[in-house]
Design an enzyme around this catalytic site. Structure first.
Site, mmCIF file in Angstrom:
data_model
loop_
_atom_site.group_PDB
_atom_site.id
_atom_site.type_symbol
_atom_site.label_atom_id
_atom_site.label_comp_id
_atom_site.label_asym_id
_atom_site.label_seq_id
_atom_site.Cartn_x
_atom_site.Cartn_y
_atom_site.Cartn_z
ATOM 1 N N ARG A 79 0.856 -1.194 0.000
ATOM 2 C CA ARG A 79 0.000 0.000 0.000
ATOM 3 C C ARG A 79 0.889 1.241 0.000
ATOM 4 N NH1 ARG A 79 -2.614 3.017 4.870
ATOM 5 N NH2 ARG A 79 -3.823 4.547 3.714
ATOM 6 N N HIS A 123 -3.035 11.048 0.773
ATOM 7 C CA HIS A 123 -2.417 10.829 2.081
ATOM 8 C C HIS A 123 -1.801 12.158 2.533
ATOM 9 C CE1 HIS A 123 -1.010 7.363 4.789
ATOM 10 N NE2 HIS A 123 -0.601 8.467 5.394
ATOM 11 N N GLU A 168 -7.281 8.326 6.545
ATOM 12 C CA GLU A 168 -7.511 8.975 7.837
ATOM 13 C C GLU A 168 -8.040 10.401 7.704
ATOM 14 O OE1 GLU A 168 -3.926 8.683 10.191
ATOM 15 O OE2 GLU A 168 -4.033 6.504 10.297
ATOM 16 N N ASN A 295 -7.211 1.685 10.109
ATOM 17 C CA ASN A 295 -5.907 1.919 10.731
ATOM 18 C C ASN A 295 -6.108 1.890 12.236
ATOM 19 O OD1 ASN A 295 -5.089 2.333 8.132
ATOM 20 N ND2 ASN A 295 -4.488 4.473 8.402
ATOM 21 N N TYR A 297 -4.118 1.762 15.995
ATOM 22 C CA TYR A 297 -2.884 1.856 16.778
ATOM 23 C C TYR A 297 -3.102 1.696 18.277
ATOM 24 C CZ TYR A 297 -0.546 3.383 12.550
ATOM 25 O OH TYR A 297 -0.016 3.422 11.290
ATOM 26 N N GLU A 355 -3.372 -0.176 8.212
ATOM 27 C CA GLU A 355 -2.193 0.197 9.009
ATOM 28 C C GLU A 355 -2.339 -0.382 10.404
ATOM 29 O OE1 GLU A 355 -1.204 4.381 9.324
ATOM 30 O OE2 GLU A 355 -1.665 4.731 7.211
HETATM 31 C C1 JJW Z 1 -2.612 11.685 16.669
HETATM 32 C C2 JJW Z 1 -4.664 11.633 19.215
HETATM 33 C C3 JJW Z 1 -7.053 13.589 20.925
HETATM 34 C C4 JJW Z 1 0.112 7.690 10.729
HETATM 35 C C5 JJW Z 1 -3.888 11.448 17.075
HETATM 36 C C6 JJW Z 1 -4.625 10.431 16.535
HETATM 37 C C7 JJW Z 1 -5.213 12.622 20.145
HETATM 38 C C8 JJW Z 1 -8.441 13.976 20.769
HETATM 39 C C9 JJW Z 1 0.330 7.370 12.153
HETATM 40 N N1 JJW Z 1 -1.086 7.093 10.180
HETATM 41 O O1 JJW Z 1 2.313 7.912 9.820
HETATM 42 C C10 JJW Z 1 -2.044 10.898 15.708
HETATM 43 N N2 JJW Z 1 -0.828 7.896 12.877
HETATM 44 O O2 JJW Z 1 0.877 8.305 7.676
HETATM 45 C C11 JJW Z 1 -0.988 7.428 8.805
HETATM 46 N N3 JJW Z 1 -2.002 7.339 12.852
HETATM 47 O O3 JJW Z 1 -4.446 12.255 18.033
HETATM 48 C C12 JJW Z 1 0.461 7.245 8.460
HETATM 49 N N4 JJW Z 1 -2.824 8.000 13.615
HETATM 50 O O4 JJW Z 1 -6.582 12.700 20.022
HETATM 51 C C13 JJW Z 1 1.156 7.173 9.816
HETATM 52 C C14 JJW Z 1 -4.086 9.641 15.569
HETATM 53 C C15 JJW Z 1 -2.785 9.882 15.152
HETATM 54 C C16 JJW Z 1 -2.194 8.999 14.168
HETATM 55 C C17 JJW Z 1 -0.914 8.981 13.703
#
Ligand code: JJW
Length: 449
Positions: A79, A123, A168, A295, A297, A355
């Site tokens: 991807r 992206h 996202e 995605n 995490y 992801e």
């Molecule tokens: C911050 C959390 C508060 C990337 C976030 C939520 C706080 C209300 C990694 N995904 O590099 C960061 N990544 O380019 C795409 N995924 O705020 C790819 N999600 O919330 C990776 C999510 C992320 C985040 C970062």
């Protein structure tokens, strides 16, 4: 206790993921125009250490070597995203043949290696010229995205069979326009909500454009960052905060895509900040997709906090839990909870994990990277996927984030997510222990023991 094998159904897709701005570099080559991330990363104070994507992993020049590494990992799929400003340097007008040519060479080389391309159209690297006209807050950008999707579908439709419109949209809308942590760095709730609507509408427009060119069996989806939300305490206020955070992060995108409406409770909560939606928009956004990209995490544990932003929600970091180098809790059970909930509440035709992965402070020692924590993270999340599959969730693929260490947005190169280590001074790649382990997973079609 010895654990059982978790061998996935035949045909399960094993992949890894990247994104253009995070790996390509070659920021001003072959006619590429600037994107909002060039502008943002070159603005002092926006990205850790002043890092930019100017060179990144130099994948633009090194893609043959990187595809050879994908083969070593046994990937069935890869991807990646297309940089819109390589195709339309100013976001409109005539397409740039050299930009199209790069992605055609990349796709041809992938196919020659037996690796199926999964192409993300957006992206986060909006052409700067479109930002200068208001960016995603301007409804015209939706049509520019539709034209871009049409151009790419015509150019690559014969060799690309899996399309992801957006990556996202929550991050693009809210980190880009509410918190200001991402490009273009705006800080306004109403703007963020209008942007989220235009991103969803542009997903619909791009889907229509791709379908007009597609062959039977080609598939179009969208990738959302999703996180199951739990209340920190047992008060009503915390339960309501959790429901609200779920509305903000998850339902705000899932409801329009799968039910054709924004959630009522969130429209009421946002009040005057709610987006302008034209007649017919939601019906288009609600058109069927072939798969939902997920995605995942971390989970979100939240409490009510009247002083905490427009949502009055504060994140809580549960004590005594493992955390990654991002400060994200390691919680594989959240992936199982998320997949079963999506299947129950929204019933997408198919799902893929587009992801999943973790950042840790890896080091090369004697030519090796021993990243046991990442391997364990991946292992435990794959078992969560397996449990969901066993219960009938139509999960069809899993893409590790990421193939390579790369430019992690506001964190720059400080956070390493790769299965493959990159020494940025020399561009030397070193397959990590987790990458060697993932090669066994792709070979065995799952996890043994
Ligand atoms: C911050 C959390 C508060 C990337 C976030 C939520 C706080 C209300 C990694 N995904 O590099 C960061 N990544 O380019 C795409 N995924 O705020 C790819 N999600 O919330 C990776 C999510 C992320 C985040 C970062």
């Amino acid at each position: 206790m010895p654990s059982a094998d978790a061998i996935f159904p035949a045909g399960f897709v094993w992949g890894a993921a990247t994104a253009a701005y995070q790996i390509e570099g070659a920021h001003d080559e072959d006619g590429r125009g600037p994107s909002i991330w060039d502008t943002f990363s070159h603005t002092p104070g926006k990205v850790a250490n002043g890092d930019t994507g100017d060179v990144a992993c130099d994948h633009y020049h090194r893609y043959p070597e990187d595809i050879a590494l994908m083969r070593e990992l046994g990937l069935g799929a890869y991807r990646f995203s297309i940089a819109w400003p390589r195709i339309f340097p100013t976001g409109m007008g005539r397409p740039n043949p050299a930009g199209i040519d790069f992605y055609r060479r990349l796709v041809d080389a992938l196919r020659a290696a037996g690796i199926e391309p999964y192409v993300t159209l957006y992206h986060w690297d909006l052409p700067q010229a479109l930002q200068d006209q208001g960016g995603w807050a301007n409804r015209d950008t939706v049509h520019r995205f539709g034209e871009y999707a049409h151009t790419v579908a015509v150019a690559l439709g014969a060799v690309v069979h899996n399309w992801i419109t957006h990556n996202e949209p929550w991050v693009a809308a809210f980190l880009g326009h509410l918190t200001g942590d991402h490009a273009p760095g705006a800080r306004d709730l109403r703007t963020a909500l209008q942007v989220s609507h235009h991103l969803l509408l542009s997903h619909a427009e791009a889907t229509e454009a791709i379908r007009a060119e597609a062959a039977v069996g080609d598939r179009v989806g969208i990738t959302l960052n999703l996180s199951p939300v739990e209340p920190a305490g047992d008060t009503n206020a915390d339960a309501e905060a959790a429901h609200r955070h779920d509305g903000y992060l998850n339902r705000w995108f899932l409801d329009p895509l799968f039910r054709g409406s924004y959630p009522d409770d969130m429209l009421r909560w946002y009040g005057d900040a709610a987006p302008t939606v034209q007649g017919g928009d939601l019906a288009r956004i609600n058109s069927p997709i072939d798969f939902l990209g997920v995605n995942y995490y971390f989970r979100s544990v939240v409490r009510h906090d009247a002083a905490s932003g427009p949502l009055q929600v504060a994140q809580v970091q549960p004590a005594g839990r493992p955390y990654t180098d991002m400060g994200w809790e390691v919680y594989p059970g959240g992936l199982y909870a998320l997949l079963t909930r999506l299947h129950r509440d929204y019933a997408p035709a198919a799902l893929s994990i587009t992801e999943n992965g973790a950042a840790f402070a890896d080091q090369v020692v004697d030519g090796a990277v021993v990243d046991a924590e990442r391997q364990s993270y991946l292992h435990d999340h794959l078992l969560a996927c397996y449990r969901a599959v066993e219960e009938g969730v139509p999960l069809q693929g899993y893409f590790a984030w990421s193939l390579l260490d790369n430019f992690e947005w506001a964190y720059g190169y400080a956070k390493r997510f790769g299965l493959i280590h990159v020494d940025y001074a020399t561009q030397r790649r070193t397959v990590k222990q987790s990458g060697r382990w993932y090669a066994e997973v792709t070979r065995e079609n799952g996890v043994r023991g």
